[in-house]
Scaffold this motif. Structure first.
Motif, PDB file in Angstrom:
ATOM      1  N   UNK A  16       0.835  -1.206   0.000  1.00 18.75           N
ATOM      2  CA  UNK A  16       0.000   0.000   0.000  1.00 18.75           C
ATOM      3  C   UNK A  16       0.867   1.252   0.000  1.00 18.75           C
ATOM      4  N   UNK A  17       1.965   1.209   0.747  1.00 21.90           N
ATOM      5  CA  UNK A  17       2.884   2.354   0.763  1.00 21.90           C
ATOM      6  C   UNK A  17       3.434   2.612  -0.633  1.00 21.90           C
ATOM      7  N   UNK A  18       3.879   1.556  -1.288  1.00 19.08           N
ATOM      8  CA  UNK A  18       4.428   1.716  -2.641  1.00 19.08           C
ATOM      9  C   UNK A  18       3.351   2.189  -3.612  1.00 19.08           C
ATOM     10  N   UNK A  34     -12.509   3.022  -5.189  1.00 16.20           N
ATOM     11  CA  UNK A  34     -11.724   1.864  -5.596  1.00 16.20           C
ATOM     12  C   UNK A  34     -10.918   1.283  -4.434  1.00 16.20           C
ATOM     13  N   UNK A  35     -11.424   1.438  -3.221  1.00 13.93           N
ATOM     14  CA  UNK A  35     -10.688   0.992  -2.039  1.00 13.93           C
ATOM     15  C   UNK A  35     -10.357  -0.492  -2.096  1.00 13.93           C
ATOM     16  N   UNK A  36     -11.339  -1.306  -2.451  1.00 14.19           N
ATOM     17  CA  UNK A  36     -11.120  -2.750  -2.529  1.00 14.19           C
ATOM     18  C   UNK A  36     -10.082  -3.082  -3.602  1.00 14.19           C
ATOM     19  N   UNK A  37     -10.180  -2.396  -4.728  1.00 14.10           N
ATOM     20  CA  UNK A  37      -9.209  -2.622  -5.805  1.00 14.10           C
ATOM     21  C   UNK A  37      -7.809  -2.200  -5.361  1.00 14.10           C
ATOM     22  N   UNK A  38      -7.725  -1.101  -4.619  1.00 12.15           N
ATOM     23  CA  UNK A  38      -6.431  -0.649  -4.106  1.00 12.15           C
ATOM     24  C   UNK A  38      -5.820  -1.688  -3.160  1.00 12.15           C
TER      25      UNK A  38
END
Length: 208
Positions: A16-18, A34-38
């Motif tokens: 997630x950081x990257x 797009x939280x789930x996709x993220x």
């Protein structure tokens, strides 16, 4: 699917950081829809970072002066001669992580090996096989900490490269180099802590 704490730390968090830094570097707007996709992309990024970290391990060893397990098992006899340590106490490692039982652990590890001069990798592998089955040892925790520090170093290295590449004229981008050095030093310490813990646990097992 149930995640263990190491899976979360080494994959989701660093991924997630990257992902966020990559979006910032390429000026991609974050969309909460797009939280789930993220999250899925973050896990994939984390998985790839772990793979790259493993590939870069020989390079990291080179930058810290060699493989820690090899250095902790090398008593310096070949370099200094047999009588060197009669006057100077034998110790190996780095400033924060010292190991003073090289002679004792080498003697135990050499028992039953026909080769007179086995490689340190072979000796350390023997020590690992002896201690990995002990449920009460701290070796798995030290191994997880080492792997996590290696993953974080790779994440920071890739992120810093992206930031500097996309913002070469911004002097603040080069502050990320400081983060690389901090993470590199922590990786070095964790690598030595893990190698030392394996050897200490091996000595403890034989004394019992």
């Amino acid at each position: 699917m149930e995640f263990k704490y190491y899976d979360v730390l080494s994959s989701l968090v660093v991924g997630y950081v990257l992902l966020v830094i990559g979006m910032y570097a390429f000026q991609i707007e974050y969309n909460s829809d797009y939280t789930v996709a993220y999250l899925a992309m973050a896990f994939l990024c984390g998985y790839l970072i772990n793979a790259v970290s493993s590939l870069l391990e020989p390079v990291y060893y080179f930058t810290i002066g060699g493989k820690p397990s090899n250095r902790l098992l090398n008593d310096g006899t070949e370099k200094h001669g047999k009588f060197y340590h009669f006057f100077i106490p034998r110790n190996t490692g780095i400033r924060k992580v010292r190991f003073y039982e090289t002679t004792a652990v080498r003697k135990l590890l050499l028992e039953g090996i026909e080769n007179e001069n086995p490689k340190e990798d072979r000796l350390f592998g023997r020590a690992m096989r002896a201690v990995n089955g002990n449920q009460d040892s701290r070796v798995p925790d030290f191994n997880a900490h080492y792997a996590l520090s290696r993953t974080i170093l790779t994440t920071v290295l890739i992120s810093a490269t992206l930031v500097i590449y996309t913002n070469p004229s911004n002097w603040q981008s080069y502050l990320s180099i400081v983060l690389i050095l901090i993470c590199w030093n922590r990786y070095k310490e964790r690598a030595y802590y893990y190698a030392r813990e394996v050897l200490n646990e091996y000595l403890k097992k034989h004394k019992e």
